[in-house]
Write a protein that holds these residues in place. Structure first.
Motif, PDB file in Angstrom:
ATOM      1  N   LEU A 202       0.832  -1.208   0.000  1.00 55.17           N
ATOM      2  CA  LEU A 202       0.000   0.000   0.000  1.00 55.17           C
ATOM      3  C   LEU A 202       0.865   1.256   0.000  1.00 55.17           C
ATOM      4  O   LEU A 202       0.549   2.246  -0.677  1.00 55.17           O
ATOM      5  CB  LEU A 202      -0.920   0.002   1.222  1.00 55.17           C
ATOM      6  CG  LEU A 202      -2.015  -1.069   1.265  1.00 55.17           C
ATOM      7  CD1 LEU A 202      -2.732  -1.042   2.610  1.00 55.17           C
ATOM      8  CD2 LEU A 202      -3.018  -0.869   0.134  1.00 55.17           C
ATOM      9  N   ASN A 203       1.943   1.215   0.757  1.00 51.05           N
ATOM     10  CA  ASN A 203       2.842   2.365   0.806  1.00 51.05           C
ATOM     11  C   ASN A 203       3.447   2.658  -0.565  1.00 51.05           C
ATOM     12  O   ASN A 203       3.682   3.817  -0.924  1.00 51.05           O
ATOM     13  CB  ASN A 203       3.956   2.093   1.818  1.00 51.05           C
ATOM     14  CG  ASN A 203       4.900   3.272   1.977  1.00 51.05           C
ATOM     15  OD1 ASN A 203       4.493   4.361   2.366  1.00 51.05           O
ATOM     16  ND2 ASN A 203       6.168   3.055   1.664  1.00 51.05           N
ATOM     17  N   ARG A 204       3.652   1.608  -1.331  1.00 49.83           N
ATOM     18  CA  ARG A 204       4.260   1.766  -2.661  1.00 49.83           C
ATOM     19  C   ARG A 204       3.263   2.284  -3.696  1.00 49.83           C
ATOM     20  O   ARG A 204       3.618   3.103  -4.556  1.00 49.83           O
ATOM     21  CB  ARG A 204       4.836   0.409  -3.104  1.00 49.83           C
ATOM     22  CG  ARG A 204       5.263   0.323  -4.563  1.00 49.83           C
ATOM     23  CD  ARG A 204       6.453   1.218  -4.869  1.00 49.83           C
ATOM     24  NE  ARG A 204       6.869   1.076  -6.254  1.00 49.83           N
ATOM     25  CZ  ARG A 204       6.289   1.675  -7.293  1.00 49.83           C
ATOM     26  NH1 ARG A 204       5.250   2.481  -7.085  1.00 49.83           N
ATOM     27  NH2 ARG A 204       6.733   1.483  -8.514  1.00 49.83           N
ATOM     28  N   TYR A 205       2.009   1.844  -3.619  1.00 47.79           N
ATOM     29  CA  TYR A 205       1.087   2.113  -4.728  1.00 47.79           C
ATOM     30  C   TYR A 205      -0.094   3.020  -4.392  1.00 47.79           C
ATOM     31  O   TYR A 205      -0.883   3.345  -5.281  1.00 47.79           O
ATOM     32  CB  TYR A 205       0.542   0.791  -5.279  1.00 47.79           C
ATOM     33  CG  TYR A 205       1.587  -0.023  -5.997  1.00 47.79           C
ATOM     34  CD1 TYR A 205       2.030   0.339  -7.263  1.00 47.79           C
ATOM     35  CD2 TYR A 205       2.143  -1.152  -5.393  1.00 47.79           C
ATOM     36  CE1 TYR A 205       3.000  -0.404  -7.922  1.00 47.79           C
ATOM     37  CE2 TYR A 205       3.117  -1.904  -6.047  1.00 47.79           C
ATOM     38  CZ  TYR A 205       3.538  -1.521  -7.311  1.00 47.79           C
ATOM     39  OH  TYR A 205       4.504  -2.251  -7.956  1.00 47.79           O
ATOM     40  N   ASP A 213      -5.305   0.255 -10.700  1.00 47.02           N
ATOM     41  CA  ASP A 213      -5.524  -1.163 -11.013  1.00 47.02           C
ATOM     42  C   ASP A 213      -4.625  -2.053 -10.156  1.00 47.02           C
ATOM     43  O   ASP A 213      -5.079  -3.022  -9.540  1.00 47.02           O
ATOM     44  CB  ASP A 213      -5.249  -1.434 -12.494  1.00 47.02           C
ATOM     45  CG  ASP A 213      -6.364  -0.934 -13.395  1.00 47.02           C
ATOM     46  OD1 ASP A 213      -7.469  -0.671 -12.882  1.00 47.02           O
ATOM     47  OD2 ASP A 213      -6.130  -0.798 -14.609  1.00 47.02           O
ATOM     48  N   ILE A 214      -3.341  -1.721 -10.141  1.00 44.44           N
ATOM     49  CA  ILE A 214      -2.390  -2.499  -9.334  1.00 44.44           C
ATOM     50  C   ILE A 214      -2.786  -2.446  -7.866  1.00 44.44           C
ATOM     51  O   ILE A 214      -2.757  -3.462  -7.158  1.00 44.44           O
ATOM     52  CB  ILE A 214      -0.956  -1.961  -9.519  1.00 44.44           C
ATOM     53  CG1 ILE A 214      -0.511  -2.103 -10.970  1.00 44.44           C
ATOM     54  CG2 ILE A 214       0.016  -2.679  -8.591  1.00 44.44           C
ATOM     55  CD1 ILE A 214       0.847  -1.492 -11.259  1.00 44.44           C
ATOM     56  N   LEU A 215      -3.180  -1.260  -7.405  1.00 36.40           N
ATOM     57  CA  LEU A 215      -3.525  -1.074  -5.997  1.00 36.40           C
ATOM     58  C   LEU A 215      -4.704  -1.953  -5.595  1.00 36.40           C
ATOM     59  O   LEU A 215      -4.640  -2.680  -4.597  1.00 36.40           O
ATOM     60  CB  LEU A 215      -3.852   0.397  -5.736  1.00 36.40           C
ATOM     61  CG  LEU A 215      -4.307   0.755  -4.317  1.00 36.40           C
ATOM     62  CD1 LEU A 215      -3.193   0.481  -3.313  1.00 36.40           C
ATOM     63  CD2 LEU A 215      -4.734   2.220  -4.246  1.00 36.40           C
ATOM     64  N   LEU A 216      -5.776  -1.923  -6.364  1.00 33.52           N
ATOM     65  CA  LEU A 216      -6.974  -2.666  -5.979  1.00 33.52           C
ATOM     66  C   LEU A 216      -6.816  -4.170  -6.173  1.00 33.52           C
ATOM     67  O   LEU A 216      -7.177  -4.959  -5.287  1.00 33.52           O
ATOM     68  CB  LEU A 216      -8.193  -2.152  -6.748  1.00 33.52           C
ATOM     69  CG  LEU A 216      -8.923  -1.008  -6.022  1.00 33.52           C
ATOM     70  CD1 LEU A 216      -8.254   0.330  -6.279  1.00 33.52           C
ATOM     71  CD2 LEU A 216     -10.387  -0.949  -6.399  1.00 33.52           C
ATOM     72  N   TYR A 242     -12.911   0.571   1.385  1.00 31.28           N
ATOM     73  CA  TYR A 242     -12.395   1.947   1.380  1.00 31.28           C
ATOM     74  C   TYR A 242     -11.594   2.213   0.102  1.00 31.28           C
ATOM     75  O   TYR A 242     -11.733   3.277  -0.524  1.00 31.28           O
ATOM     76  CB  TYR A 242     -11.531   2.174   2.617  1.00 31.28           C
ATOM     77  CG  TYR A 242     -10.942   3.568   2.707  1.00 31.28           C
ATOM     78  CD1 TYR A 242     -11.617   4.586   3.367  1.00 31.28           C
ATOM     79  CD2 TYR A 242      -9.709   3.866   2.123  1.00 31.28           C
ATOM     80  CE1 TYR A 242     -11.085   5.871   3.449  1.00 31.28           C
ATOM     81  CE2 TYR A 242      -9.166   5.142   2.193  1.00 31.28           C
ATOM     82  CZ  TYR A 242      -9.862   6.138   2.861  1.00 31.28           C
ATOM     83  OH  TYR A 242      -9.330   7.405   2.922  1.00 31.28           O
ATOM     84  N   LEU A 243     -10.756   1.270  -0.273  1.00 28.22           N
ATOM     85  CA  LEU A 243      -9.969   1.439  -1.498  1.00 28.22           C
ATOM     86  C   LEU A 243     -10.879   1.577  -2.714  1.00 28.22           C
ATOM     87  O   LEU A 243     -10.627   2.395  -3.608  1.00 28.22           O
ATOM     88  CB  LEU A 243      -9.022   0.246  -1.681  1.00 28.22           C
ATOM     89  CG  LEU A 243      -7.802   0.177  -0.759  1.00 28.22           C
ATOM     90  CD1 LEU A 243      -7.097  -1.168  -0.911  1.00 28.22           C
ATOM     91  CD2 LEU A 243      -6.833   1.311  -1.063  1.00 28.22           C
ATOM     92  N   LYS A 253     -15.441   1.878 -11.503  1.00 24.10           N
ATOM     93  CA  LYS A 253     -16.045   1.362 -10.276  1.00 24.10           C
ATOM     94  C   LYS A 253     -16.615  -0.050 -10.459  1.00 24.10           C
ATOM     95  O   LYS A 253     -16.320  -0.965  -9.680  1.00 24.10           O
ATOM     96  CB  LYS A 253     -17.157   2.307  -9.801  1.00 24.10           C
ATOM     97  CG  LYS A 253     -16.683   3.499  -8.974  1.00 24.10           C
ATOM     98  CD  LYS A 253     -16.409   3.103  -7.538  1.00 24.10           C
ATOM     99  CE  LYS A 253     -16.247   4.295  -6.629  1.00 24.10           C
ATOM    100  NZ  LYS A 253     -15.006   5.046  -6.819  1.00 24.10           N
ATOM    101  N   ILE A 254     -17.449  -0.238 -11.482  1.00 21.53           N
ATOM    102  CA  ILE A 254     -18.091  -1.537 -11.697  1.00 21.53           C
ATOM    103  C   ILE A 254     -17.046  -2.590 -12.055  1.00 21.53           C
ATOM    104  O   ILE A 254     -17.071  -3.721 -11.542  1.00 21.53           O
ATOM    105  CB  ILE A 254     -19.162  -1.443 -12.801  1.00 21.53           C
ATOM    106  CG1 ILE A 254     -20.234  -0.414 -12.418  1.00 21.53           C
ATOM    107  CG2 ILE A 254     -19.794  -2.813 -13.029  1.00 21.53           C
ATOM    108  CD1 ILE A 254     -20.963  -0.737 -11.137  1.00 21.53           C
ATOM    109  N   LYS A 255     -16.125  -2.215 -12.928  1.00 19.71           N
ATOM    110  CA  LYS A 255     -15.074  -3.150 -13.337  1.00 19.71           C
ATOM    111  C   LYS A 255     -14.262  -3.618 -12.135  1.00 19.71           C
ATOM    112  O   LYS A 255     -14.023  -4.825 -11.952  1.00 19.71           O
ATOM    113  CB  LYS A 255     -14.160  -2.474 -14.355  1.00 19.71           C
ATOM    114  CG  LYS A 255     -12.922  -3.284 -14.716  1.00 19.71           C
ATOM    115  CD  LYS A 255     -11.963  -2.455 -15.561  1.00 19.71           C
ATOM    116  CE  LYS A 255     -10.627  -3.172 -15.736  1.00 19.71           C
ATOM    117  NZ  LYS A 255      -9.648  -2.350 -16.487  1.00 19.71           N
ATOM    118  N   HIS A 256     -13.828  -2.678 -11.296  1.00 21.50           N
ATOM    119  CA  HIS A 256     -13.026  -3.039 -10.129  1.00 21.50           C
ATOM    120  C   HIS A 256     -13.827  -3.899  -9.154  1.00 21.50           C
ATOM    121  O   HIS A 256     -13.290  -4.851  -8.569  1.00 21.50           O
ATOM    122  CB  HIS A 256     -12.527  -1.775  -9.425  1.00 21.50           C
ATOM    123  CG  HIS A 256     -11.344  -1.151 -10.086  1.00 21.50           C
ATOM    124  ND1 HIS A 256     -11.024   0.185  -9.958  1.00 21.50           N
ATOM    125  CD2 HIS A 256     -10.381  -1.678 -10.898  1.00 21.50           C
ATOM    126  CE1 HIS A 256      -9.929   0.451 -10.649  1.00 21.50           C
ATOM    127  NE2 HIS A 256      -9.519  -0.663 -11.227  1.00 21.50           N
TER     128      HIS A 256
END
Length: 538
Positions: A202-205, A213-216, A242-243, A253-256
């Motif tokens: 999380l600190n990185r992204y 995308d990478i984060l979620l 929250y993410l 939103k829907i895709k994620h």
């Protein structure tokens, strides 16, 4: 006025030691705590006095400070010298017994609550036994605990790699949660390590919106993986929500939501479905918190005792870090507002909230100090926030250094004390290992003949009665000894018969039997506590 705030931790320990019953988080001797407290009060006062008079130049003293790597290295040597051997902290002998029993009978231990934690500990023990290393789960637990301890330290050192001579590592070393890395036998070490990996990710992204995308997807994968290690990670779903709300762009939103749901399900469901329905044996559905979650009684949610439990765990697991952050919140409001604006820092607050919710809702069935680890998963994000806040300071704030060392000293005192063993507990564990070996040899074939749904539940109860008989025979004589042995034999016979003729398919019949068996087991535990072992079979 702010100066007085720094003395509160010292005043608290003096108050706690004056209570009729010493709090569980002070396992050391009272004179030692008083001596340490007096020393650091004097040091704290000296630093304040020097700050006013300036007869020692703080800047010139900076060159004598060791790097965080050096401090951490010496601390790790201390960890190796004083592994946690006191079984009153954590699940104790029951955890080791269950792990060894299931490994001997079924190849490895597994439970839906902590699938990968239990499997990895069992498989490491199997691997060690292949190389003629003692077949004892304490060895595998210690190895993986120290491995986690190394990763805790390295993770913090990695985060602070650009500023080495600032004593920031002391926030980690003064947190009681670091005891998870002291060769500690418990199923919360590896999952905490996975949590640390999540926080580093999380600190990185978290800062760059382009990395959404990478984060979620990455966060979903790590949280799902950590749930396989222990279901307490389920509270991190709050973080994932929250993410999704704040870090997923409107057009995605829907895709994620769909992709993250599918990704998490693909990681989790195969394991849960396999061990619930297809593996031989299947999980024991009577002993998993997934099916029977131990929530705190609703009527006691708001009570003095519950609040005391929560604050006790918070104090022990992350007392100095919490105290440091609370000071910034109350007395450095503008700096705190700037600090908390960073996306990663907000995420850590969400994680803290999630695990505080767990500490509020979950019922610590073993009490304290046994459940100190299960109830305090928020120690790591709190410590991480304190570490990062300290890192942003332009120079060392010397007023905090005595408190950092004071906290580290309390943890070290506890570690030294918890390194001591009770000779009776050691003997009982050696006898239990022998009992497990004997039981496995005599009963493994019969257990394998049972339906896969019954194997684990039967073995758990059958061994309970076998062990009660086996160990009671080795106790010194007492008036009820023979009657207790006969009760154990009778219960064991009826337990076996109940599975063979299907009697225990009736919940009512099973509950009647378990009620009587529980009474006998209570008598056994009382006799074990009251009597010594005179006839050990080793």
């Amino acid at each position: 006025m702010n100066y007085l705030y720094f003395y509160l931790p010292y005043l608290f320990i003096l108050f706690a030691l004056s209570l009729p019953t010493k709090p569980w988080f002070y396992p050391g001797s009272q004179p030692l705590y008083l001596s340490i407290t007096l020393f650091f009060v004097l040091l704290q006062s000296f630093i304040f006095y020097n700050k006013k008079k300036q007869f020692i130049n703080e800047v010139s003293f900076h060159k004598y400070i060791p790097t965080n790597w050096i401090i951490a290295s010496f601390y790790f040597l201390f960890m190796l010298c004083f592994p946690i051997l006191n079984r009153n902290w954590g699940d104790g002998l029951l955890l080791l017994e269950t792990n060894l029993l299931e490994t001997k009978l079924f190849g490895f231990q597994f439970t839906l609550d902590e699938i990968l934690e239990s499997i990895l500990h069992s498989q490491l023990m199997n691997g060690l036994s292949y190389f003629q290393i003692q077949e004892d789960p304490t060895v595998s637990y210690s190895i993986l605990s120290y491995f986690s301890g190394i990763l805790f330290i390295c993770g913090f050192l990695f985060l602070g790699r650009f500023k080495q001579k600032d004593l920031s590592i002391l926030f980690l070393l003064s947190s009681g949660g670091i005891l998870l890395g002291f060769g500690y036998a418990e199923n919360y070490t590896l999952v905490t390590t996975i949590h640390l990996g999540l926080y580093l990710f999380l600190n990185r992204y978290a800062s760059d919106p382009k990395d959404n995308d990478i984060l979620l997807y990455g966060s979903t994968s790590i949280v799902a993986l950590s749930m396989l290690f222990h279901l307490v990670s389920g509270y991190l779903v709050i973080l994932l929500v929250y993410l999704w709300v704040f870090h997923s762009p409107k057009e995605k939103k829907i895709k994620h939501l769909v992709y993250c749901t599918l990704l998490g399900s693909l990681i989790l469901l195969p394991w849960f479905v396999y061990f619930s329905a297809f593996h031989d044996p299947t999980v024991d559905k009577n002993s998993t918190h997934l099916i029977h979650p131990p929530f705190y009684p609703l009527k006691r949610w708001v009570s003095n005792n519950h609040l005391k439990e929560i604050l006790s765990v918070l104090y022990w697991n992350a007392g100095i870090s919490t105290f440091y952050l609370s000071y910034q919140f109350f007395f450095q409001k503008e700096k705190w507002k700037q600090f908390i604006k960073y996306p990663f820092h907000k995420l850590m607050l969400v994680v803290i909230l999630a695990f505080v919710l767990h500490g509020f809702l979950h019922n610590p069935q073993l009490g304290f100090p046994a459940d100190w680890d299960l109830m305090g998963f928020y120690w790591l994000p709190i410590t991480l926030l304190a570490f990062l806040y300290w890192k942003q300071e332009s120079k060392i704030v010397w007023e905090w250094v005595p408190l950092q060392f004071f906290g580290a000293s309390l943890v070290m005192i506890a570690a030294v004390q918890l390194n001591k063993t009770n000779p009776k507990d050691v003997l009982i564990w050696e006898i239990t290992k022998k009992a497990i070996s004997t039981y496995s040899t005599e009963n493994k074939t019969f257990i394998q003949s049972l339906p896969k749904e019954d194997k684990k539940f039967f073995a758990k109860g059958d061994f309970l009665f076998f062990k009660g008989d086996y160990i009671t025979q080795q106790l010194c004589d007492f008036p009820e000894k023979q009657a207790l042995i006969e009760s154990m034999k009778s219960h064991r016979k009826n337990w076996k018969q109940g599975f063979l003729d299907g009697t225990f398919k009736s919940k009512d019949q099973l509950n009647v039997f378990l009620t009587e068996a529980t009474k006998t087991n209570v008598l056994y535990l009382k006799s074990l506590e009251a009597n010594t072992i005179c006839h050990p079979k080793l």
